[in-house]
Scaffold this motif. Sequence first.
Motif, mmCIF file in Angstrom:
data_model
loop_
_atom_site.group_PDB
_atom_site.id
_atom_site.type_symbol
_atom_site.label_atom_id
_atom_site.label_comp_id
_atom_site.label_asym_id
_atom_site.label_seq_id
_atom_site.Cartn_x
_atom_site.Cartn_y
_atom_site.Cartn_z
ATOM 1 N N VAL A 15 0.861 -1.179 0.000
ATOM 2 C CA VAL A 15 0.000 0.000 0.000
ATOM 3 C C VAL A 15 0.898 1.229 0.000
ATOM 4 N N ARG A 16 0.697 2.115 -0.967
ATOM 5 C CA ARG A 16 1.531 3.303 -1.093
ATOM 6 C C ARG A 16 0.898 4.496 -0.380
ATOM 7 N N PRO A 17 1.688 5.519 -0.056
ATOM 8 C CA PRO A 17 1.112 6.737 0.522
ATOM 9 C C PRO A 17 0.067 7.346 -0.407
ATOM 10 N N GLY A 18 -1.024 7.852 0.169
ATOM 11 C CA GLY A 18 -2.076 8.464 -0.618
ATOM 12 C C GLY A 18 -2.896 7.484 -1.419
ATOM 13 N N GLU A 19 -2.965 6.232 -0.957
ATOM 14 C CA GLU A 19 -3.667 5.181 -1.686
ATOM 15 C C GLU A 19 -4.573 4.414 -0.730
ATOM 16 N N ILE A 20 -5.761 4.050 -1.231
ATOM 17 C CA ILE A 20 -6.657 3.177 -0.491
ATOM 18 C C ILE A 20 -6.696 1.827 -1.190
ATOM 19 N N VAL A 21 -6.341 0.797 -0.449
ATOM 20 C CA VAL A 21 -6.408 -0.573 -0.968
ATOM 21 C C VAL A 21 -7.459 -1.329 -0.163
ATOM 22 N N GLY A 22 -8.379 -1.957 -0.856
ATOM 23 C CA GLY A 22 -9.412 -2.745 -0.208
ATOM 24 C C GLY A 22 -9.056 -4.214 -0.222
ATOM 25 N N LEU A 23 -9.230 -4.866 0.911
ATOM 26 C CA LEU A 23 -9.027 -6.307 1.021
ATOM 27 C C LEU A 23 -10.411 -6.936 1.141
ATOM 28 N N LEU A 24 -10.832 -7.610 0.089
ATOM 29 C CA LEU A 24 -12.197 -8.122 0.011
ATOM 30 C C LEU A 24 -12.212 -9.635 0.086
ATOM 31 N N GLY A 25 -13.230 -10.134 0.749
ATOM 32 C CA GLY A 25 -13.416 -11.569 0.809
ATOM 33 C C GLY A 25 -14.547 -11.918 1.741
ATOM 34 N N PRO A 26 -15.086 -13.130 1.622
ATOM 35 C CA PRO A 26 -16.184 -13.547 2.503
ATOM 36 C C PRO A 26 -15.672 -13.813 3.912
ATOM 37 N N ASN A 27 -16.595 -14.009 4.834
ATOM 38 C CA ASN A 27 -16.203 -14.394 6.184
ATOM 39 C C ASN A 27 -15.391 -15.682 6.138
ATOM 40 N N GLY A 28 -14.293 -15.695 6.885
ATOM 41 C CA GLY A 28 -13.433 -16.870 6.901
ATOM 42 C C GLY A 28 -12.349 -16.872 5.849
ATOM 43 N N ALA A 29 -12.274 -15.803 5.041
ATOM 44 C CA ALA A 29 -11.263 -15.759 3.977
ATOM 45 C C ALA A 29 -9.869 -15.455 4.497
ATOM 46 N N GLY A 30 -9.772 -14.924 5.733
ATOM 47 C CA GLY A 30 -8.469 -14.571 6.293
ATOM 48 C C GLY A 30 -8.229 -13.081 6.395
ATOM 49 N N LYS A 31 -9.269 -12.266 6.188
ATOM 50 C CA LYS A 31 -9.085 -10.814 6.202
ATOM 51 C C LYS A 31 -8.619 -10.307 7.567
ATOM 52 N N THR A 32 -9.357 -10.664 8.614
ATOM 53 C CA THR A 32 -9.023 -10.159 9.948
ATOM 54 C C THR A 32 -7.666 -10.671 10.404
ATOM 55 N N THR A 33 -7.362 -11.930 10.140
ATOM 56 C CA THR A 33 -6.043 -12.473 10.491
ATOM 57 C C THR A 33 -4.940 -11.700 9.791
ATOM 58 N N THR A 34 -5.139 -11.405 8.507
ATOM 59 C CA THR A 34 -4.146 -10.644 7.750
ATOM 60 C C THR A 34 -3.934 -9.264 8.353
ATOM 61 N N LEU A 35 -5.022 -8.551 8.628
ATOM 62 C CA LEU A 35 -4.891 -7.195 9.151
ATOM 63 C C LEU A 35 -4.242 -7.189 10.527
ATOM 64 N N ARG A 36 -4.534 -8.170 11.345
ATOM 65 C CA ARG A 36 -3.919 -8.216 12.679
ATOM 66 C C ARG A 36 -2.437 -8.537 12.607
ATOM 67 N N MET A 37 -2.019 -9.306 11.623
ATOM 68 C CA MET A 37 -0.575 -9.497 11.429
ATOM 69 C C MET A 37 0.079 -8.207 10.950
ATOM 70 N N LEU A 38 -0.578 -7.514 10.046
ATOM 71 C CA LEU A 38 -0.011 -6.268 9.519
ATOM 72 C C LEU A 38 0.081 -5.191 10.592
ATOM 73 N N ALA A 39 -0.829 -5.238 11.572
ATOM 74 C CA ALA A 39 -0.815 -4.259 12.666
ATOM 75 C C ALA A 39 0.069 -4.679 13.827
ATOM 76 N N GLY A 40 0.652 -5.879 13.767
ATOM 77 C CA GLY A 40 1.541 -6.330 14.832
ATOM 78 C C GLY A 40 0.830 -6.940 16.020
ATOM 79 N N ILE A 41 -0.449 -7.252 15.879
ATOM 80 C CA ILE A 41 -1.197 -7.871 16.970
ATOM 81 C C ILE A 41 -0.996 -9.383 16.972
ATOM 82 N N LEU A 42 -0.895 -9.972 15.784
ATOM 83 C CA LEU A 42 -0.566 -11.383 15.638
ATOM 84 C C LEU A 42 0.811 -11.508 15.001
ATOM 85 N N SER A 43 1.560 -12.502 15.426
ATOM 86 C CA SER A 43 2.852 -12.783 14.804
ATOM 87 C C SER A 43 2.653 -13.771 13.665
ATOM 88 N N PRO A 44 3.213 -13.494 12.493
ATOM 89 C CA PRO A 44 3.073 -14.437 11.383
ATOM 90 C C PRO A 44 3.883 -15.706 11.622
#
Length: 261
Positions: free
Chosen positions: A27-56
């Motif tokens: 994701v670049r500065p000044g850009e909005i990137v959407g992560l789309l998928g159904p429930n269970g696709a891994g969206k929340t897990t991905t975002l929590r790793m990117l935020a440092g809440i979960l360790s990959p």
Amino acid sequence: MGPALLAERLVKRYGDLTAVDGLDLAVRPGEIVGLLGPNGAGKTTTLRMLAGILSPTAGRVLVGGVDLAARPLEAKQRIGFLSGDTQLYQRLTPREVLRYFGRLYGIGEAALSRRIDALVADLEMEAFASRPCSTLSAGQKQRANIARAFLHEPEVLILDEPTTALDVISGRFIVASIRRERAAGRAILFSTHIMGEAEYLCDRIALLHEGRIVDAGALPELLERAGATNLTDAFLHHVERGRPPTAPEGAGAPARGGEAP
């Protein structure tokens, strides 16, 4: 310009279950990137790793060029994170919550007061900013949570379904706020399962299915590759393409009145 947020070959396993499988994302500065998928696709897990809440389990995350695993505090200072289950201190008012977190971020008192006033005005929180959070509606609480994520003017915003279950008016305020943050040069990644919201907001979209990105790009590119006229059909195209052929009716079922031969 290089990415403000970069994920390389990100993997998350829980025992035998692979929730995220080799994910690459920028994701670049000044850009909005959407992560789309159904429930269970891994969206929340991905975002929590990117935020440092979960360790990959494997892979790495860079925030403004800073390795999240090697220098977590420095990297996290560059992130504003909002999850679907973020809570507020119920006895505090939104203004008190913002002041508390502003002090944790080390923002000077004068600058903090100006920043709180600006957020309260931008999100039209004047009517409830001095009321205890326990008395607020879901939409009012979400506006206060958005203000908390934006408070320290981070380089990167990571937002997990920020408009889910909100009324039209509250959702409109939050979408407008996200667009303002993009105009200020923030790199914004947000997850949603609302296709119309992604079509309206996003510069680029990543389609996530079973822990993998099955396609990514600007909306016209996604539609062209899928031969679709809307994002829902484009996503379903990739999901259906990845499934095995459907067996003929009755194939593999036990014979009636007894066991399978």
